[in-house]
Design an enzyme around this catalytic site. Structure first.
Site, mmCIF file in Angstrom:
data_model
loop_
_atom_site.group_PDB
_atom_site.id
_atom_site.type_symbol
_atom_site.label_atom_id
_atom_site.label_comp_id
_atom_site.label_asym_id
_atom_site.label_seq_id
_atom_site.Cartn_x
_atom_site.Cartn_y
_atom_site.Cartn_z
ATOM 1 N N LYS A 176 0.945 -1.124 0.026
ATOM 2 C CA LYS A 176 -0.111 0.017 0.074
ATOM 3 C C LYS A 176 0.900 1.308 -0.124
ATOM 4 O O LYS A 176 1.831 1.308 0.738
ATOM 5 C CB LYS A 176 -0.997 0.115 1.175
ATOM 6 C CG LYS A 176 -1.705 -1.158 1.458
ATOM 7 C CD LYS A 176 -2.501 -1.301 2.361
ATOM 8 C CE LYS A 176 -1.566 -1.751 3.577
ATOM 9 N NZ LYS A 176 -2.337 -2.144 4.810
ATOM 10 N N THR A 208 -7.761 9.069 9.206
ATOM 11 C CA THR A 208 -7.603 7.576 8.278
ATOM 12 C C THR A 208 -7.293 6.501 9.212
ATOM 13 O O THR A 208 -6.355 5.556 8.909
ATOM 14 C CB THR A 208 -6.174 7.752 7.421
ATOM 15 O OG1 THR A 208 -4.929 8.454 8.133
ATOM 16 C CG2 THR A 208 -6.282 8.789 6.300
ATOM 17 N N GLY A 210 -7.278 3.139 10.855
ATOM 18 C CA GLY A 210 -7.875 1.802 10.443
ATOM 19 C C GLY A 210 -7.879 1.689 9.080
ATOM 20 O O GLY A 210 -8.760 0.510 8.812
ATOM 21 N N THR A 211 -7.445 2.458 8.319
ATOM 22 C CA THR A 211 -7.700 2.168 6.913
ATOM 23 C C THR A 211 -6.896 0.734 6.192
ATOM 24 O O THR A 211 -7.318 0.111 5.661
ATOM 25 C CB THR A 211 -6.860 3.081 6.038
ATOM 26 O OG1 THR A 211 -5.489 3.761 6.728
ATOM 27 C CG2 THR A 211 -7.586 4.602 5.898
ATOM 28 N N GLY A 212 -5.858 0.411 6.953
ATOM 29 C CA GLY A 212 -5.061 -0.783 6.587
ATOM 30 C C GLY A 212 -5.846 -1.932 7.168
ATOM 31 O O GLY A 212 -6.061 -2.876 6.470
ATOM 32 N N CYS A 213 -6.540 -2.003 8.444
ATOM 33 C CA CYS A 213 -7.541 -2.925 8.948
ATOM 34 C C CYS A 213 -8.544 -3.092 7.981
ATOM 35 O O CYS A 213 -8.923 -4.255 7.608
ATOM 36 C CB CYS A 213 -7.794 -2.732 10.244
ATOM 37 S SG CYS A 213 -6.556 -2.306 11.453
HETATM 38 O O1 PXL Z 1 -4.038 -0.291 12.029
HETATM 39 C C1 PXL Z 1 -3.505 -1.238 12.880
HETATM 40 C C2 PXL Z 1 -4.228 -1.590 14.060
HETATM 41 C C3 PXL Z 1 -4.722 -3.153 14.258
HETATM 42 N N1 PXL Z 1 -4.871 -3.678 15.246
HETATM 43 C C4 PXL Z 1 -5.525 -2.841 16.324
HETATM 44 C C5 PXL Z 1 -5.245 -1.350 16.120
HETATM 45 C C6 PXL Z 1 -4.536 -1.115 15.017
HETATM 46 C C7 PXL Z 1 -4.303 0.441 15.107
HETATM 47 O O2 PXL Z 1 -4.394 1.161 15.847
HETATM 48 O O3 PXL Z 1 -5.471 -0.714 17.272
HETATM 49 C C8 PXL Z 1 -6.119 -3.355 17.495
#
Ligand code: PXL
Length: 270
Positions: A176, A208, A210-213
């Site tokens: 990404k 932004t 949590g965008t990756g999750c």
């Molecule tokens: O964005 C990665 C991520 C993954 N998992 C948890 C998170 C975060 C980012 O804050 O809190 C539990």
């Protein structure tokens, strides 16, 4: 709405609801699939940062994965935060038992505000074991750099590092490009003999978190329904871009995106 498929999410909880397992459940649900979970860690956080992390004991993680899957078989799995080597090895063991083929792994390392979500020793286990056992890994640029010990300064470097990840055992890689200093966004999918570049306008926003999750869950949801990996990535990226565009602007820091953007409520539920 008929439920399209079942997705098991193995990840950490984000009490602020924007990232982690909360964002995963929202995303999978918002895209019409059924979400199940195995919680690996509990974080206390808000949009300004991470206050604390509690790792769930490995025995509880394997039970969540195996007991749940034995009854309701997942069509795909999304894996997020794995905070230490014990957790990684436990998840690998459970994956071997339940034999689900479609696995999307987001190698989560550092939260938006800078907090470490995985310890340093674990990187080696991710590199040597985990990335080989999953269908797709979805690192951002810093994560790809850490996994390969290379630097990325351009789109060409992303491809070079992606190829290196394939060479060291990853089956498919989506790098990404959000961290690249460029006007356009490049997300690059490397499959065995094919490279796909997804080019999009960069959306300027601090919201932004949590965008990756969210992206890896969206990919898992689409992929679980039978779409190709490439189509799943393309649609997942679109979904995240919309979610950023319509972010609710909550909190004083890096706010959440709008996971529910894809949903149209029927009149009687409004
Ligand atoms: O964005 C990665 C991520 C993954 N998992 C948890 C998170 C975060 C980012 O804050 O809190 C539990």
């Amino acid at each position: 709405m008929r439920i399209k498929s079942k997705v098991l999410i193995i990840a950490g909880s984000d009490s602020s609801g924007g990232a982690g397992i909360q964002s995963d459940i929202k995303t999978v649900s918002a895209l019409g699939s059924y979400a199940m979970t195995a919680i690996t860690a509990v974080t206390s956080q808000n949009t300004t940062g991470v206050l604390s992390i509690y790792s769930v004991p490995p025995s509880e993680i394997s039970k969540q994965i195996e007991f749940t899957s034995k009854d309701i078989r997942p069509d795909a799995i999304k894996i997020g935060m794995l905070s230490n080597t014990k957790v990684i090895n436990t998840v690998l063991k459970s994956l071997k038992k339940i034999k689900v083929k479609k696995i999307i792994f987001d190698p989560v390392m550092i939260a938006k505000g800078g907090a470490r979500l995985i310890n340093k020793k674990s990187i080696k286990v991710l590199r040597e074991k985990m990335i080989k056992k999953v269908t797709l890994i979805t690192p951002n640029i810093p994560e790809a750099e850490i996994l390969t010990e290379e630097k990325i300064n351009s789109k060409e470097d992303m491809i070079k590092v992606g190829k290196k990840l394939l060479k060291i055992g990853a089956r498919n890689v989506l790098i990404k490009g959000g961290h690249l200093n460029s006007k356009l966004m490049y997300d690059i999918l490397l499959e065995k003999n094919k490279i796909s570049v997804f080019k999009n306008k960069k959306i300027k926003s601090i919201h932004t978190h949590g965008t990756g999750c969210t992206l890896s869950s969206a990919i898992a949801a689409y992929y679980s329904c039978g779409k190709s990996l490439k189509k799943s990535c393309e649609k997942g990226i679109k979904y995240v871009n919309q979610a950023i565009t319509y972010a609710p602007k909550y909190g004083k820091g890096y706010g959440p995106i709008n996971h529910l953007n894809s949903i149209n409520l029927k009149k009687k539920f409004r």
